[in-house]
Write a protein that holds these residues in place. Structure first.
Motif, PDB file in Angstrom:
ATOM      1  N   UNK A   1       0.884  -1.122   0.004  1.00  0.00           N
ATOM      2  CA  UNK A   1       0.156  -0.283  -0.002  1.00  0.00           C
ATOM      3  C   UNK A   1       0.826   1.076   0.211  1.00  0.00           C
ATOM      4  N   UNK A   2       0.522   2.186  -0.982  1.00  0.00           N
ATOM      5  CA  UNK A   2       1.303   3.398  -1.239  1.00  0.00           C
ATOM      6  C   UNK A   2       0.317   4.526  -0.933  1.00  0.00           C
ATOM      7  N   UNK A   3       0.919   5.410   0.231  1.00  0.00           N
ATOM      8  CA  UNK A   3       0.314   6.469   0.575  1.00  0.00           C
ATOM      9  C   UNK A   3       1.107   7.568   0.401  1.00  0.00           C
ATOM     10  N   UNK A   4       0.660   9.046   0.165  1.00  0.00           N
ATOM     11  CA  UNK A   4       1.460  10.067  -0.240  1.00  0.00           C
ATOM     12  C   UNK A   4       0.690  11.306   0.607  1.00  0.00           C
ATOM     13  N   UNK A   5       1.454  11.878   1.749  1.00  0.00           N
ATOM     14  CA  UNK A   5       0.881  12.916   2.397  1.00  0.00           C
ATOM     15  C   UNK A   5       1.797  14.239   2.283  1.00  0.00           C
ATOM     16  N   UNK A   6       0.774  15.473   2.294  1.00  0.00           N
ATOM     17  CA  UNK A   6       1.453  16.642   1.961  1.00  0.00           C
ATOM     18  C   UNK A   6       0.966  17.392   3.394  1.00  0.00           C
ATOM     19  N   UNK A   7       1.996  17.773   4.331  1.00  0.00           N
ATOM     20  CA  UNK A   7       1.780  18.365   5.331  1.00  0.00           C
ATOM     21  C   UNK A   7       0.606  17.884   6.292  1.00  0.00           C
ATOM     22  N   UNK A   8       0.799  16.349   6.369  1.00  0.00           N
ATOM     23  CA  UNK A   8       0.043  15.381   7.153  1.00  0.00           C
ATOM     24  C   UNK A   8      -1.319  15.012   6.511  1.00  0.00           C
ATOM     25  N   UNK A   9      -1.703  15.665   5.526  1.00  0.00           N
ATOM     26  CA  UNK A   9      -2.955  15.587   4.747  1.00  0.00           C
ATOM     27  C   UNK A   9      -2.647  14.321   3.828  1.00  0.00           C
ATOM     28  N   UNK A  10      -3.607  13.302   3.646  1.00  0.00           N
ATOM     29  CA  UNK A  10      -3.249  12.172   2.725  1.00  0.00           C
ATOM     30  C   UNK A  10      -3.815  12.945   1.448  1.00  0.00           C
ATOM     31  N   UNK A  11      -3.101  12.473   0.344  1.00  0.00           N
ATOM     32  CA  UNK A  11      -3.286  12.962  -0.947  1.00  0.00           C
ATOM     33  C   UNK A  11      -3.348  11.931  -2.085  1.00  0.00           C
ATOM     34  N   UNK A  12      -2.716  10.742  -1.690  1.00  0.00           N
ATOM     35  CA  UNK A  12      -2.872   9.673  -2.619  1.00  0.00           C
ATOM     36  C   UNK A  12      -2.828   8.412  -1.868  1.00  0.00           C
TER      37      UNK A  12
ATOM     38  N   UNK B   1       8.725  25.220   2.994  1.00  0.00           N
ATOM     39  CA  UNK B   1       8.157  24.973   4.171  1.00  0.00           C
ATOM     40  C   UNK B   1       7.121  23.636   4.541  1.00  0.00           C
ATOM     41  N   UNK B   2       6.821  23.225   3.391  1.00  0.00           N
ATOM     42  CA  UNK B   2       6.069  22.117   3.426  1.00  0.00           C
ATOM     43  C   UNK B   2       6.780  20.842   3.605  1.00  0.00           C
TER      44      UNK B   2
ATOM     45  N   UNK C   1       7.710  -0.981   3.343  1.00  0.00           N
ATOM     46  CA  UNK C   1       9.159  -0.431   3.338  1.00  0.00           C
ATOM     47  C   UNK C   1       9.421   0.468   4.478  1.00  0.00           C
ATOM     48  N   UNK C   2       8.527   1.348   4.437  1.00  0.00           N
ATOM     49  CA  UNK C   2       8.857   2.667   5.269  1.00  0.00           C
ATOM     50  C   UNK C   2       8.259   4.077   4.837  1.00  0.00           C
ATOM     51  N   UNK C   3       8.810   4.985   5.325  1.00  0.00           N
ATOM     52  CA  UNK C   3       8.425   6.495   5.212  1.00  0.00           C
ATOM     53  C   UNK C   3       9.681   7.371   4.517  1.00  0.00           C
ATOM     54  N   UNK C   4       9.523   7.751   3.500  1.00  0.00           N
ATOM     55  CA  UNK C   4      10.417   8.643   2.883  1.00  0.00           C
ATOM     56  C   UNK C   4       9.821  10.288   3.131  1.00  0.00           C
ATOM     57  N   UNK C   5      10.597  11.131   3.792  1.00  0.00           N
ATOM     58  CA  UNK C   5      10.205  12.392   4.106  1.00  0.00           C
ATOM     59  C   UNK C   5      11.120  13.317   3.615  1.00  0.00           C
ATOM     60  N   UNK C   6      10.656  14.586   2.959  1.00  0.00           N
ATOM     61  CA  UNK C   6      11.400  15.527   2.559  1.00  0.00           C
ATOM     62  C   UNK C   6      10.716  16.908   2.882  1.00  0.00           C
ATOM     63  N   UNK C   7      11.335  18.014   3.210  1.00  0.00           N
ATOM     64  CA  UNK C   7      10.981  19.133   3.158  1.00  0.00           C
ATOM     65  C   UNK C   7      10.978  19.833   1.893  1.00  0.00           C
ATOM     66  N   UNK C   8      10.439  21.079   1.592  1.00  0.00           N
ATOM     67  CA  UNK C   8      10.635  21.797   0.506  1.00  0.00           C
ATOM     68  C   UNK C   8      11.208  23.071   0.631  1.00  0.00           C
ATOM     69  N   UNK C   9      12.063  23.633  -0.151  1.00  0.00           N
ATOM     70  CA  UNK C   9      12.611  25.045  -0.199  1.00  0.00           C
ATOM     71  C   UNK C   9      13.002  25.472  -1.587  1.00  0.00           C
ATOM     72  N   UNK C  10      12.883  26.772  -1.543  1.00  0.00           N
ATOM     73  CA  UNK C  10      13.384  27.346  -2.733  1.00  0.00           C
ATOM     74  C   UNK C  10      14.933  27.284  -3.000  1.00  0.00           C
ATOM     75  N   UNK C  11      15.234  27.001  -4.432  1.00  0.00           N
ATOM     76  CA  UNK C  11      16.712  26.921  -4.629  1.00  0.00           C
ATOM     77  C   UNK C  11      17.403  28.347  -4.474  1.00  0.00           C
TER      78      UNK C  11
END
Length: 283
Positions: free
Chosen positions: A200-211, A262-263, A272-282
């Motif tokens: 099972x694959x799940x995507x979350x953005x800022x804790x909200x499930x998106x996929x 900031x996201x 497998x586990x959880x892949x976690x990344x923040x977002x920043x501007x270059x």
């Protein structure tokens, strides 16, 4: 067994994860396997497991700077439009053969490292996916034999710059901006995930499930992908196949949702586990 690539005092290394403990394999296996790709290529996963039985861990996972699971793959082959809901939301058609594109090594980011939004666009989108790492290379691999060619699995975020992706019929620019694709946190070896095991694959953005989707919902199965890709190019140990994203991408929501500084985006695969990344501007 969970295997990671990381920096140890600025020097690339790799090792085995057990909870927060990490066994650094580089000083143990030395020239036999200087990196994870070589360990896989030389069929030394068993030697790594044996080392874990006789050597105490030397590092803490929480204190490491990770690298993408395979920092130096020869190929990163990505499958597009591989879940029905995603095909429908994009207005495309299901194709008899997998839709493929390539990623470059420089486009990847490690677990815990920020995904970078470039100044050329604000349309940075997420795509949660499952990555397959090839263990045994080959050409024209049959679907029946495909499972024996897999070294392991990881989580992947096929981060996409949408306006650059759709500017032409070729997706390459939008899929290859520097450090937009998350890959990690580790590789779970194939002996821990059974062939055809439902994941099972799940995507979350800022804790909200998106996929959310399962591997049973793939249009082109993992064996089909391996067979198709290896028909036109030999697969090599350490090559990565990124198996497609389900529906729910930000670009097709009303209104669209794009990742911004900031996201925090998480890709979770139950086996497998959880892949976690923040977002920043270059910078």
């Amino acid at each position: 067994m969970k295997l990671i690539s990381f920096l140890n005092q600025g020097t690339p290394s790799y090792g085995i994860v057990n909870g927060d403990d990490v066994l650094d394999l580089t000083p143990i296996l030395g020239a036999q396997a200087p990196d994870l790709k070589t360990l896989i290529a030389r069929d030394l996963l068993g030697a790594a497991a044996d080392a874990a039985k006789t050597h105490p861990p030397t590092l803490k996972f929480s204190q490491l700077t990770l690298l993408p699971v395979i920092p130096n793959p020869n190929k990163i082959v990505c499958v597009g439009l591989n879940y029905g809901e995603h095909v429908r939301e994009t207005g495309k058609q299901i194709t008899e053969s997998p839709a493929l594109f390539l990623r470059m090594t420089e486009s990847q980011a490690a677990h815990g490292q920020d995904i970078v939004r470039p100044p050329e666009s604000s349309r940075l989108d997420y795509e949660g996916e499952i990555a397959v790492i090839i263990g045994k290379g080959g050409r024209r691999i049959s679907e029946a034999d495909s499972w024996s060619h897999i070294a392991g699995y990881s989580c992947y975020n096929d981060g996409s710059i949408r306006d650059w992706q759709v500017a032409t019929s070729q997706w390459t620019p939008g899929k290859n901006f520097w450090r937009t694709g998350g890959f990690g946190p580790w590789m779970v070896t194939a002996d821990e995930i059974a062939p055809n095991q439902k994941m099972t694959l799940v995507t979350r953005l800022n804790g909200q499930e998106m996929q959310r989707a399962t591997t049973e919902m793939m249009i082109h199965s993992i064996p089909r992908q391996i067979a198709y890709i290896s028909a036109f190019i030999p697969l090599e140990p350490g090559d990565v196949i990124v198996t497609g994203t389900p529906g729910g991408i930000g670009n097709k929501r009303t209104p669209p949702i794009f990742m911004k500084p900031g996201d925090v985006v998480e890709i979770e695969v139950d086996a497998i586990g959880v892949l976690r990344n923040g977002i920043r501007d270059e910078a």
